[in-house]
Scaffold this motif. Structure first.
Motif, PDB file in Angstrom:
ATOM      1  N   LYS A  20       0.920  -1.248  -0.142  1.00 56.26           N
ATOM      2  CA  LYS A  20      -0.106  -0.119   0.118  1.00 56.26           C
ATOM      3  C   LYS A  20       0.742   1.138   0.097  1.00 56.26           C
ATOM      4  CE  LYS A  20      -2.270  -1.322   3.781  1.00 56.26           C
ATOM      5  NZ  LYS A  20      -2.915  -1.312   4.669  1.00 56.26           N
ATOM      6  N   PRO A  21       1.208   1.764  -1.166  1.00 54.23           N
ATOM      7  CA  PRO A  21       2.388   2.791  -1.255  1.00 54.23           C
ATOM      8  C   PRO A  21       1.626   4.073  -0.532  1.00 54.23           C
ATOM      9  CG  PRO A  21       1.900   1.948  -3.490  1.00 54.23           C
ATOM     10  CD  PRO A  21       0.945   1.154  -2.568  1.00 54.23           C
ATOM     11  N   GLY A  22       2.500   4.628   0.006  1.00 53.14           N
ATOM     12  CA  GLY A  22       2.206   5.935   0.868  1.00 53.14           C
ATOM     13  C   GLY A  22       3.005   6.105   2.258  1.00 53.14           C
ATOM     14  N   LEU A  23       3.020   7.249   2.748  1.00 52.90           N
ATOM     15  CA  LEU A  23       3.933   7.541   3.841  1.00 52.90           C
ATOM     16  C   LEU A  23       3.323   7.761   4.967  1.00 52.90           C
ATOM     17  CD1 LEU A  23       6.530   9.757   1.895  1.00 52.90           C
ATOM     18  CD2 LEU A  23       6.758   7.547   2.361  1.00 52.90           C
ATOM     19  N   GLY A 147      10.249   4.570  -4.989  1.00 52.76           N
ATOM     20  CA  GLY A 147      11.129   5.623  -4.145  1.00 52.76           C
ATOM     21  C   GLY A 147      10.072   6.559  -3.569  1.00 52.76           C
ATOM     22  N   LEU A 148       9.309   7.364  -4.488  1.00 52.98           N
ATOM     23  CA  LEU A 148       8.460   8.368  -4.120  1.00 52.98           C
ATOM     24  C   LEU A 148       7.547   8.022  -2.664  1.00 52.98           C
ATOM     25  CD1 LEU A 148       7.522  11.504  -4.306  1.00 52.98           C
ATOM     26  CD2 LEU A 148       5.917  10.567  -5.926  1.00 52.98           C
ATOM     27  N   LEU A 183      10.473   8.870 -12.513  1.00 52.08           N
ATOM     28  CA  LEU A 183       9.967   9.759 -11.572  1.00 52.08           C
ATOM     29  C   LEU A 183       9.542   9.267 -10.244  1.00 52.08           C
ATOM     30  CD1 LEU A 183       7.754  11.811 -13.998  1.00 52.08           C
ATOM     31  CD2 LEU A 183       9.753  12.509 -13.072  1.00 52.08           C
ATOM     32  N   GLN A 184       9.052   8.029 -10.343  1.00 52.96           N
ATOM     33  CA  GLN A 184       8.729   7.365  -8.770  1.00 52.96           C
ATOM     34  C   GLN A 184      10.236   7.102  -8.031  1.00 52.96           C
ATOM     35  OE1 GLN A 184       5.953   6.240  -7.331  1.00 52.96           O
ATOM     36  NE2 GLN A 184       5.036   7.704  -8.729  1.00 52.96           N
ATOM     37  N   ILE A 188      13.039  10.162  -4.010  1.00 52.38           N
ATOM     38  CA  ILE A 188      13.849  10.220  -3.107  1.00 52.38           C
ATOM     39  C   ILE A 188      14.863  11.498  -3.206  1.00 52.38           C
ATOM     40  CG2 ILE A 188      13.898   7.605  -3.155  1.00 52.38           C
ATOM     41  CD1 ILE A 188      17.068   7.638  -3.835  1.00 52.38           C
ATOM     42  N   ILE A 189      14.948  12.235  -3.820  1.00 53.26           N
ATOM     43  CA  ILE A 189      15.726  13.347  -4.128  1.00 53.26           C
ATOM     44  C   ILE A 189      14.882  14.606  -3.211  1.00 53.26           C
ATOM     45  CG2 ILE A 189      16.583  14.934  -5.772  1.00 53.26           C
ATOM     46  CD1 ILE A 189      16.783  12.838  -7.714  1.00 53.26           C
TER      47      ILE A 189
END
Length: 216
Positions: A20-23, A147-148, A183-184, A188-189
């Motif tokens: 489940k992508p998300g932070l 990454g994102l 882009l994903q 992390i940048i």
């Protein structure tokens, strides 16, 4: 939990909740644990291929300079504990259990509206807890997926961001084209963070420069 087997069983029980992508869940977990992810200098590594070898090279370079280097990688080769290591030595059983107990308790206080914590999020939490306890000179985190929105991407200003080679991976989640996938990974940048990139396809160099330019 008393043994490594208890920890592995607990983590395996979270497999059912998938990816489940998300932070939001990760940020809530760290808040409960009172951990500042930027308290220790961090190198963040994303890409399709070469992440593991890049982490290994950096670790050995740091050790040669007399530094204490923590690493968080996936997957493991011989034993699960290799995913969380200090100077190439896997986390000890008692430290793994202590981290799991702390993370499990923190998860119990997370707002259910954020959704159930996944296996990789919990594992990432174990790494953050362990390194927060021992405070090495550097920690190198390998991205799990993309990454994102990867659970490792909670730093505001890592010491450096590294992008290895990029190819067509996890397209159902990251996108169908190389540009969408890149882009994903470029996610992390962070602003003001040095970026080191491997040899990228020509069509990805302009998006990378544009992404970095937006964060100067």
């Amino acid at each position: 939990m008393r043994t490594r087997e208890d920890v592995l069983d607990w983590l395996s029980s979270l497999l059912a909740f998938g990816v489940k992508p998300g932070l939001e869940r990760m940020q809530a977990m760290l808040l409960e644990l009172q951990i500042d992810p930027d308290a220790i200098p961090t190198i963040h590594v994303a890409g399709t291929n070469g992440k593991g070898s890049t982490v290994a090279f950096l670790r050995e370079m740091g050790i040669a300079e007399g530094l204490q280097i923590g690493t968080f990688t996936s997957p493991y080769i011989i034993q699960f504990e290799e995913r969380i290591m200090l100077n190439g030595v896997p986390i000890a059983e008692d430290e793994l259990v202590a981290a799991a107990i702390a993370v499990q308790a923190a998860i119990g206080h997370i707002d259910p509206a954020l959704g159930t914590v996944t296996e990789f999020e919990a594992l990432t939490g174990l790494a953050f807890y362990y390194f927060d306890q021992i405070r090495p000179d550097f920690v190198i985190y390998e991205v799990g997926l993309g990454g994102l929105y990867d659970s490792t991407n909670v730093f505001k200003k890592p010491f450096a961001a590294i992008i290895t080679s990029i190819g067509h991976d996890h397209q159902a989640i990251l996108g169908d084209t190389l540009q969408e996938i890149a882009l994903q990974k470029f996610g992390i940048i962070k602003q003001g963070t040095p970026v080191i990139a491997g040899k990228l396809q020509e069509e990805l160099t302009v998006p990378l420069m544009a992404y970095c330019g937006d964060r100067n």
